[in-house]
Design a protein around this motif. Structure first.
Motif, mmCIF file in Angstrom:
data_model
loop_
_atom_site.group_PDB
_atom_site.id
_atom_site.type_symbol
_atom_site.label_atom_id
_atom_site.label_comp_id
_atom_site.label_asym_id
_atom_site.label_seq_id
_atom_site.Cartn_x
_atom_site.Cartn_y
_atom_site.Cartn_z
ATOM 1 N N MET A 1 0.858 -1.201 0.000
ATOM 2 C CA MET A 1 0.000 0.000 0.000
ATOM 3 C C MET A 1 0.895 1.254 0.000
ATOM 4 S SD MET A 1 -2.783 1.032 2.949
ATOM 5 C CE MET A 1 -3.580 2.630 2.960
ATOM 6 N N LEU A 2 0.543 2.232 -0.828
ATOM 7 C CA LEU A 2 1.284 3.500 -0.837
ATOM 8 C C LEU A 2 0.365 4.609 -0.357
ATOM 9 C CD1 LEU A 2 3.742 5.318 -1.694
ATOM 10 C CD2 LEU A 2 2.511 5.657 -3.832
ATOM 11 N N CYS A 3 0.915 5.459 0.481
ATOM 12 C CA CYS A 3 0.114 6.565 0.995
ATOM 13 C C CYS A 3 0.962 7.825 0.924
ATOM 14 C CB CYS A 3 -0.251 6.242 2.437
ATOM 15 S SG CYS A 3 -1.080 7.586 3.182
ATOM 16 N N ASN A 4 0.419 8.900 0.357
ATOM 17 C CA ASN A 4 1.218 10.136 0.268
ATOM 18 C C ASN A 4 1.556 10.665 1.656
ATOM 19 O OD1 ASN A 4 -0.855 11.127 -2.473
ATOM 20 N ND2 ASN A 4 1.138 10.158 -2.571
ATOM 21 N N ILE A 5 0.494 10.849 2.478
ATOM 22 C CA ILE A 5 0.726 11.367 3.834
ATOM 23 C C ILE A 5 0.155 10.349 4.810
ATOM 24 C CG2 ILE A 5 0.315 13.250 5.462
ATOM 25 C CD1 ILE A 5 -0.124 15.082 3.003
ATOM 26 N N LEU A 6 1.036 9.778 5.603
ATOM 27 C CA LEU A 6 0.627 8.749 6.552
ATOM 28 C C LEU A 6 0.755 9.306 7.963
ATOM 29 C CD1 LEU A 6 -0.175 5.766 7.060
ATOM 30 C CD2 LEU A 6 2.275 5.233 7.099
ATOM 31 N N ILE A 7 -0.291 9.138 8.743
ATOM 32 C CA ILE A 7 -0.260 9.609 10.131
ATOM 33 C C ILE A 7 -0.371 8.397 11.040
ATOM 34 C CG2 ILE A 7 -1.576 10.911 11.872
ATOM 35 C CD1 ILE A 7 -2.088 12.370 8.725
ATOM 36 N N VAL A 84 6.418 1.943 6.785
ATOM 37 C CA VAL A 84 6.057 1.555 8.150
ATOM 38 C C VAL A 84 5.453 0.155 8.074
ATOM 39 C CG1 VAL A 84 4.427 2.013 10.030
ATOM 40 C CG2 VAL A 84 5.652 3.916 8.966
ATOM 41 N N THR A 85 5.888 -0.722 8.982
ATOM 42 C CA THR A 85 5.312 -2.068 9.020
ATOM 43 C C THR A 85 4.406 -2.170 10.243
ATOM 44 O OG1 THR A 85 7.321 -2.928 8.021
ATOM 45 C CG2 THR A 85 5.833 -4.546 9.015
ATOM 46 N N LEU A 86 3.203 -2.663 10.030
ATOM 47 C CA LEU A 86 2.244 -2.807 11.132
ATOM 48 C C LEU A 86 2.490 -4.120 11.869
ATOM 49 C CD1 LEU A 86 -1.086 -1.556 9.498
ATOM 50 C CD2 LEU A 86 0.823 -0.248 10.454
ATOM 51 N N ALA A 87 1.968 -4.200 13.094
ATOM 52 C CA ALA A 87 2.148 -5.418 13.892
ATOM 53 C C ALA A 87 1.594 -6.628 13.158
ATOM 54 C CB ALA A 87 1.481 -5.246 15.249
ATOM 55 N N ALA A 88 0.538 -6.430 12.359
ATOM 56 C CA ALA A 88 -0.067 -7.552 11.629
ATOM 57 C C ALA A 88 0.763 -7.954 10.418
ATOM 58 C CB ALA A 88 -1.480 -7.164 11.185
ATOM 59 N N GLY A 89 1.818 -7.190 10.113
ATOM 60 C CA GLY A 89 2.715 -7.570 9.014
ATOM 61 C C GLY A 89 2.583 -6.712 7.767
ATOM 62 N N ASP A 90 1.471 -5.997 7.599
ATOM 63 C CA ASP A 90 1.294 -5.163 6.394
ATOM 64 C C ASP A 90 2.319 -4.030 6.379
ATOM 65 O OD1 ASP A 90 -1.053 -6.639 5.984
ATOM 66 O OD2 ASP A 90 -2.136 -5.288 7.337
ATOM 67 N N GLN A 91 2.729 -3.669 5.164
ATOM 68 C CA GLN A 91 3.667 -2.555 5.044
ATOM 69 C C GLN A 91 2.991 -1.394 4.323
ATOM 70 O OE1 GLN A 91 7.446 -2.692 2.764
ATOM 71 N NE2 GLN A 91 8.369 -2.990 4.787
ATOM 72 N N ILE A 92 3.204 -0.196 4.823
ATOM 73 C CA ILE A 92 2.646 0.992 4.178
ATOM 74 C C ILE A 92 3.804 1.917 3.813
ATOM 75 C CG2 ILE A 92 0.997 2.895 4.339
ATOM 76 C CD1 ILE A 92 -0.387 1.460 6.620
ATOM 77 N N ALA A 93 3.926 2.226 2.515
ATOM 78 C CA ALA A 93 4.954 3.170 2.071
ATOM 79 C C ALA A 93 4.364 4.576 2.133
ATOM 80 C CB ALA A 93 5.381 2.836 0.648
ATOM 81 N N TYR A 94 5.205 5.551 2.416
ATOM 82 C CA TYR A 94 4.707 6.928 2.517
ATOM 83 C C TYR A 94 5.637 7.877 1.773
ATOM 84 C CZ TYR A 94 8.365 7.258 6.093
ATOM 85 O OH TYR A 94 9.575 7.222 6.741
ATOM 86 N N ASP A 95 5.085 9.044 1.437
ATOM 87 C CA ASP A 95 5.940 10.149 0.978
ATOM 88 C C ASP A 95 6.319 11.039 2.156
ATOM 89 O OD1 ASP A 95 6.015 9.547 -1.813
ATOM 90 O OD2 ASP A 95 3.905 10.139 -1.922
ATOM 91 N N ARG A 96 5.314 11.342 2.994
ATOM 92 C CA ARG A 96 5.572 12.097 4.226
ATOM 93 C C ARG A 96 4.864 11.369 5.373
ATOM 94 N NH1 ARG A 96 8.117 13.754 0.885
ATOM 95 N NH2 ARG A 96 8.745 15.864 0.272
ATOM 96 N N LEU A 97 5.549 11.323 6.518
ATOM 97 C CA LEU A 97 5.015 10.604 7.682
ATOM 98 C C LEU A 97 4.838 11.588 8.839
ATOM 99 C CD1 LEU A 97 4.435 7.725 8.979
ATOM 100 C CD2 LEU A 97 6.806 7.806 9.775
#
Ligand SMILES: Cc1cc2nc3c(=O)[nH]c(=O)nc-3n(C[C@H](O)[C@H](O)[C@H](O)COP(=O)(O)OP(=O)(O)OC[C@H]3O[C@@H](n4cnc5c(N)ncnc54)[C@H](O)[C@@H]3O)c2cc1C
Length: 408
Positions: A1-7, A84-97
Motif C-alpha cells: 500500500m502507498l500513501c502520500n501522507i501517513l499519520i 512503516v510495518t504494522l504489527a499484523a505484518g502489512d507494510q505501508i509506504a509513505y511520501d511524508r510521515l
C-alpha cells in the motif's frame, strides 16, 4: 500500500494532523491514519466518572474528508525505505510521515507496579472504575492511595468522593480515606509555588491526607510499602506517575529528551529523518517563546495541526510554516473547590472556584472535542493553525450534540 501522507496515532495530535493535511492538500494527496482503535480517547477527562463515555468515534469525520483509516499498530519504521510495518505484518509506504503516537504513563520501577490501577488510557480508567464500583458495594470505610501528586494525581484524588457517589455509595463517599503520596516534598511540583496554596486548601477541605517526601518501595493490590518500613493498607492503589513518549517514536533517528520525545525543528520535522514530522506527546518542540512544549492536550492539538499542515506543504513543494504556541494556560480541576486557571509560563492565577470550573467544563466538554457541527467546513476550519480563527469558529452558533462513541 502507498500513501502520500501517513499519520501514525489517532489521538489529539494525529487526528488534527490528518484533518490539517487534507485541508492543505485538498485532492492532491492521499491521506491515511493508522491507530489501534478508531477512537479519539479524551485522556484529559479520564479522572472523571463514566470513563466508558470518554472517547469519540472519529471514523465519520475521516470518511467525510476522504481520509483512510487503517486499524492497527505501527511496529517498525524504515525511514530510508520510507515505509512503516504494522504489527499484523502489512507494510505501508509513505511520501511524508507524521508520528503522533503520544505517551504512556511511566510506571515506577518498584515490584508490583504493574498491578496498580491508573487512568492513563480509557481501558485502564474503565478497569479502575469497576474497582470503585466494587468498593462502593463492599465497604463503608474504604481507603484509596493515589501515587503521584502532579496534575493527574491531584485531579483524580479530588474527584474520588464524587466518583463513589456516582456509584451510589453515599456513606462510603463521606468516610473515604484518600491518601495522596509523592516522593517530592511539595504537591504539584511542576505547577510552581503560585497556585500551591489554593491547591493545598482544596485538598484540606476535601480531607485528603498527604504523604510527601515518601519513597514507595513495593506495591500490591491492597497495600503500599514505603522505604521507611511503614505500610499503608488500601482498597485500591492508583498510579499517576507521569508520562513518557510511547515506544514507536524511539525508532525515529535523532536526538531525544528525557521523556523519550523526538527533538524536532521549527517545522516539527525530525532532523534525522527529513520526510518525518513528529507531533503531540511524542515531540519536543521549541514553543517560540523560550520554552519547550509540554505533554499536554493544548500543545498536542496545535502540534498536530502544524505537523499535518507542514507534511502536506512539504509534499507539494510549498514552504513549511514555523510552529508556535500562541498562549499557554493551565486549568486544574479541584473537585468540589472548583478549578484553578493560570495564565502563562509563570502560572499567574487567573480564575478560581466556580469561575474556573466553568472554564474547565467548557474545555472538557467542548474545546477538546471535534466540532459538534461535524460538517466538512467546520472540521477543516477547526484544523487551522490560527488559534484566533479557531476560537471565533468555536464561538459561532452550531448544533448542540457532540459526536460521542463508546469503546470499540
Ligand atoms: C488522566 C489524564 C489527565 C490529563 N489532563 C490534561 C489536562 O487537563 N490538560 C492537558 O492539556 N492535558 C492533559 N492530559 C495530557 C493529554 O491527554 C495528552 O497530552 C494528550 O492526550 C496527547 O495527545 P497525543 O495525540 O500526542 O497522544 P495520545 O492522546 O497519547 O494519543 C496517541 C495515539 O497514538 C496511538 N498509538 C500509540 N502507539 C501507536 C502505534 N505504535 N501505532 C499506531 N497507533 C499508536 C494511541 O493508541 C493513541 O490513539 C491528561 C492526560 C491524562 C492521562
Amino acid at each position: 500500500m502507498l500513501c502520500n501522507i501517513l499519520i501514525i496515532g489517532g489521538g489529539f495530535a494525529g487526528f488534527w494532523a490528518a484533518v490539517a493535511a487534507r485541508r492543505v492538500a485538498g485532492s492532491r494527496a492521499q491521506v491515511a491514519l493508522v491507530s489501534p482503535r478508531p477512537l479519539l480517547e479524551i485522556r484529559p477527562r479520564l479522572y472523571e466518572a463514566h470513563p466508558e463515555t470518554l472517547a469519540v468515534d472519529f471514523r465519520p469525520h475521516l470518511e467525510k474528508l476522504e481520509i483512510d483509516f487503517v486499524r492497527g499498530a505501527a511496529e517498525a519504521l524504515d525511514p530510508a525505505a520510507k515505509a512503516v510495518t504494522l504489527a499484523a505484518g502489512d507494510q505501508i509506504a509513505y511520501d511524508r510521515l507524521v508520528v503522533a503516537t503520544g505517551s504512556r504513563m511511566r510506571r515506577p520501577p518498584v515490584p508490583g507496579a504493574e498491578a496498580a490501577f491508573s487512568v492513563d488510557t480509557q481501558a485502564e480508567a474503565i478497569a479502575f472504575d469497576r474497582r470503585l464500583k466494587d468498593i462502593a458495594q463492599a465497604t463503608e470505610e474504604p481507603t484509596i492511595a493515589v501515587i503521584g501528586a502532579g496534575f493527574t494525581g491531584l485531579e483524580l484524588a479530588l474527584e474520588l468522593r464524587d466518583r463513589l457517589l456516582a456509584h451510589g455509595a453515599h456513606r462510603a463517599a463521606v468516610r473515604l480515606r484518600i491518601v495522596l503520596i509523592d516522593r517530592a516534598e511539595t504537591i504539584g511540583p511542576e505547577l510552581g509555588p503560585g497556585p500551591r496554596p489554593a491547591i493545598e486548601r482544596a485538598l484540606a477541605q476535601d480531607g485528603i491526607e498527604l504523604r510527601l517526601g515518601a519513597v514507595v518501595q513495593a506495591l500490591q493490590a491492597d497495600r503500599v510499602s514505603f522505604a521507611d518500613g511503614t505500610v499503608l493498607a488500601a482498597d485500591a492503589v492508583v498510579l499517576a506517575t507521569g508520562m513518557v513518549a510511547a515506544p514507536f517514536a524511539a525508532q525515529i533517528p535523532g536526538a531525544r529528551d528525557a521523556l523519550g520525545r523526538t527533538i524536532v525543528d521549527a517545522s516539527l520535522r525530525a532532523p534525522g529523518a527529513p520526510d518525518v514530522f513528529v507531533a503531540g506527546d511524542a515531540a519536543a518542540a521549541d514553543t517560540g517563546d523560550g520554552h519547550w512544549t509540554l505533554q499536554s492536550c493544548q500543545h498536542a492539538g496545535q502540534l498536530g495541526r502544524v505537523a499535518g499542515e507542514n507534511a502536506a506543504r512539504d509534499l507539494l513543494g510549498e514552504p513549511t510554516v514555523p510552529y508556535s504556541q500562541l498562549r499557554y494556560l493551565t486549568c486544574l480541576d479541584l473537585g468540589r473547590a472548583g478549578a484553578l486557571v493560570t495564565q502563562g509560563w509563570e502560572r499567574r492565577i487567573d480564575k478560581m472556584g466556580e469561575e474556573g470550573k466553568a472554564l474547565k467544563r467548557m474545555i472538557n466538554t467542548k474545546v477538546i472535542y471535534p466540532p459538534a457541527d461535524g460538517s466538512i467546513e467546520a472540521l477543516l476550519a477547526s484544523s487551522s493553525i490560527d488559534l484566533a480563527a479557531r476560537t471565533r469558529q468555536m464561538d459561532a452558533p452550531k448544533a448542540p450534540e457532540p459526536v460521542q462513541g463508546g469503546a470499540a
